[in-house]
Design an enzyme around this catalytic site. Sequence first.
Site, PDB file in Angstrom:
ATOM      1  N   LYS A  41       0.824  -1.187   0.000  1.00 13.05           N
ATOM      2  CA  LYS A  41       0.000   0.000   0.000  1.00 13.05           C
ATOM      3  C   LYS A  41       0.868   1.249   0.000  1.00 13.05           C
ATOM      4  O   LYS A  41       0.438   2.327  -0.381  1.00 13.05           O
ATOM      5  CB  LYS A  41      -0.888   0.026   1.264  1.00 13.05           C
ATOM      6  CG  LYS A  41      -1.807  -1.148   1.405  1.00 13.05           C
ATOM      7  CD  LYS A  41      -2.477  -1.089   2.805  1.00 13.05           C
ATOM      8  CE  LYS A  41      -3.307  -2.319   3.049  1.00 13.05           C
ATOM      9  NZ  LYS A  41      -3.773  -2.365   4.447  1.00 13.05           N
ATOM     10  N   GLY A  42       2.097   1.090   0.483  1.00  8.68           N
ATOM     11  CA  GLY A  42       2.966   2.241   0.740  1.00  8.68           C
ATOM     12  C   GLY A  42       3.237   3.142  -0.443  1.00  8.68           C
ATOM     13  O   GLY A  42       3.495   4.328  -0.279  1.00  8.68           O
ATOM     14  N   GLU A  97       7.743   1.802  -5.965  1.00  9.28           N
ATOM     15  CA  GLU A  97       7.825   1.377  -4.557  1.00  9.28           C
ATOM     16  C   GLU A  97       7.971   2.595  -3.647  1.00  9.28           C
ATOM     17  O   GLU A  97       8.421   3.655  -4.078  1.00  9.28           O
ATOM     18  CB  GLU A  97       9.066   0.503  -4.366  1.00  9.28           C
ATOM     19  CG  GLU A  97       8.779  -0.962  -4.126  1.00  9.28           C
ATOM     20  CD  GLU A  97       8.178  -1.291  -2.766  1.00  9.28           C
ATOM     21  OE1 GLU A  97       7.549  -0.424  -2.113  1.00  9.28           O
ATOM     22  OE2 GLU A  97       8.318  -2.444  -2.350  1.00  9.28           O
ATOM     23  N   ASP A  98       7.614   2.416  -2.391  1.00  9.85           N
ATOM     24  CA  ASP A  98       7.832   3.485  -1.421  1.00  9.85           C
ATOM     25  C   ASP A  98       9.286   3.507  -0.937  1.00  9.85           C
ATOM     26  O   ASP A  98       9.914   4.552  -0.888  1.00  9.85           O
ATOM     27  CB  ASP A  98       6.861   3.345  -0.225  1.00  9.85           C
ATOM     28  CG  ASP A  98       6.854   1.944   0.400  1.00  9.85           C
ATOM     29  OD1 ASP A  98       7.577   1.042  -0.079  1.00  9.85           O
ATOM     30  OD2 ASP A  98       6.108   1.742   1.375  1.00  9.85           O
ATOM     31  N   ASP A 101      14.615  -1.484   1.194  1.00 11.54           N
ATOM     32  CA  ASP A 101      15.354  -1.699   2.430  1.00 11.54           C
ATOM     33  C   ASP A 101      16.366  -2.823   2.168  1.00 11.54           C
ATOM     34  O   ASP A 101      17.426  -2.573   1.608  1.00 11.54           O
ATOM     35  CB  ASP A 101      14.314  -2.054   3.503  1.00 11.54           C
ATOM     36  CG  ASP A 101      14.883  -2.174   4.896  1.00 11.54           C
ATOM     37  OD1 ASP A 101      15.879  -1.530   5.201  1.00 11.54           O
ATOM     38  OD2 ASP A 101      14.315  -2.939   5.711  1.00 11.54           O
ATOM     39  N   LYS A 129      17.318   2.726   1.391  1.00 11.38           N
ATOM     40  CA  LYS A 129      18.227   2.542   2.535  1.00 11.38           C
ATOM     41  C   LYS A 129      19.339   1.617   2.071  1.00 11.38           C
ATOM     42  O   LYS A 129      19.326   0.418   2.367  1.00 11.38           O
ATOM     43  CB  LYS A 129      17.470   1.848   3.686  1.00 11.38           C
ATOM     44  CG  LYS A 129      16.578   2.752   4.498  1.00 11.38           C
ATOM     45  CD  LYS A 129      16.202   2.057   5.806  1.00 11.38           C
ATOM     46  CE  LYS A 129      14.744   1.763   5.862  1.00 11.38           C
ATOM     47  NZ  LYS A 129      14.292   1.095   7.088  1.00 11.38           N
ATOM     48  N   PHE A 150      13.943   3.357  10.887  1.00 11.48           N
ATOM     49  CA  PHE A 150      12.609   2.972  10.438  1.00 11.48           C
ATOM     50  C   PHE A 150      11.789   4.240  10.265  1.00 11.48           C
ATOM     51  O   PHE A 150      11.619   5.017  11.195  1.00 11.48           O
ATOM     52  CB  PHE A 150      11.940   2.014  11.421  1.00 11.48           C
ATOM     53  CG  PHE A 150      10.770   1.331  10.798  1.00 11.48           C
ATOM     54  CD1 PHE A 150      10.953   0.199  10.004  1.00 11.48           C
ATOM     55  CD2 PHE A 150       9.483   1.831  10.952  1.00 11.48           C
ATOM     56  CE1 PHE A 150       9.880  -0.411   9.376  1.00 11.48           C
ATOM     57  CE2 PHE A 150       8.407   1.219  10.332  1.00 11.48           C
ATOM     58  CZ  PHE A 150       8.607   0.096   9.549  1.00 11.48           C
ATOM     59  N   VAL A 151      11.322   4.469   9.048  1.00 14.49           N
ATOM     60  CA  VAL A 151      10.618   5.723   8.759  1.00 14.49           C
ATOM     61  C   VAL A 151       9.148   5.471   8.432  1.00 14.49           C
ATOM     62  O   VAL A 151       8.771   4.393   7.974  1.00 14.49           O
ATOM     63  CB  VAL A 151      11.290   6.488   7.596  1.00 14.49           C
ATOM     64  CG1 VAL A 151      12.651   7.016   8.002  1.00 14.49           C
ATOM     65  CG2 VAL A 151      11.409   5.624   6.347  1.00 14.49           C
ATOM     66  N   ASP A 157       4.100   2.945   6.517  1.00 11.87           N
ATOM     67  CA  ASP A 157       3.416   2.683   7.790  1.00 11.87           C
ATOM     68  C   ASP A 157       4.302   1.965   8.783  1.00 11.87           C
ATOM     69  O   ASP A 157       5.340   1.396   8.444  1.00 11.87           O
ATOM     70  CB  ASP A 157       2.199   1.792   7.551  1.00 11.87           C
ATOM     71  CG  ASP A 157       2.606   0.348   7.285  1.00 11.87           C
ATOM     72  OD1 ASP A 157       3.434   0.121   6.381  1.00 11.87           O
ATOM     73  OD2 ASP A 157       2.129  -0.561   8.002  1.00 11.87           O
ATOM     74  N   ARG A 163       0.497   6.371   7.763  1.00 14.96           N
ATOM     75  CA  ARG A 163       0.619   6.528   6.309  1.00 14.96           C
ATOM     76  C   ARG A 163       0.229   7.927   5.849  1.00 14.96           C
ATOM     77  O   ARG A 163       0.690   8.421   4.841  1.00 14.96           O
ATOM     78  CB  ARG A 163      -0.300   5.532   5.586  1.00 14.96           C
ATOM     79  CG  ARG A 163       0.108   4.085   5.727  1.00 14.96           C
ATOM     80  CD  ARG A 163      -0.668   3.255   4.712  1.00 14.96           C
ATOM     81  NE  ARG A 163      -0.638   1.828   4.996  1.00 14.96           N
ATOM     82  CZ  ARG A 163       0.352   1.007   4.651  1.00 14.96           C
ATOM     83  NH1 ARG A 163       1.393   1.462   4.009  1.00 14.96           N
ATOM     84  NH2 ARG A 163       0.280  -0.278   4.938  1.00 14.96           N
TER      85      ARG A 163
END
Length: 176
Positions: A41-42, A97-98, A101, A129, A150-151, A157, A163
């Site tokens: 969903k990001g 993508e958001d 990682d 990242k 962690f953001v 989220d 969000r």
Amino acid sequence: MELKEKLINEIEISIAIENIAKDINKIYSQNTEVIFIVVLKGGIIFASDLMRKLNFPIRLDFILASSYGNSTKSSGIVKIIKDVDVSIEGRDVLLIEDIVDTGLTLSYLKRLLLNRKPKSLKICTLLDKPSRRKTKLTIDFIGIKIPDSFVVGFGLDWNEKYRQLPYIGILGNKES
Ligand code: IMP
Ligand code: MG
């Protein structure tokens, strides 16, 4: 976990999106439709800002993948909850993508989509990242590189919360 500080403000985000859009607009022809696949969903907030700055035709689609494991760690085992609706064979595909990682989720999605023989597949992420990468992955368009925190916010989220924040904030130190 609680919100600790603002990492990237609204203006910095919009400049990053503007720059990505400029780079993407240089790549695609203005008369060929691109399949614009948002990773749910990001990715939705980034994608909705980005798509309005693109000057070639797009066909919007979504994929929802869930990675097993807890909320702040990626296991690399990915389950497709919602797949794309159209065939991508022979088509230009842009995956949105958001954040990248470890890169495990995107590597999996990339392999899955490449098996369907698109004409091209490019990957675009708002945040990266790089220090956390566990797999070799080429990302074609990157908005902002961030340190290992962690953001949340701007689509991202923690346990489905935060969000809606219009900026990117740091949540708190990771538990591991
Ligand atoms: P990866 O497989 O480790 O690259 O993780 C990919 C997914 O984990 C991203 O698409 C996000 O949904 C989630 N994720 C990774 N880091 C963060 C973060 O800092 N905040 C929120 N979600 C994150
Ligand atoms: Mg994601």
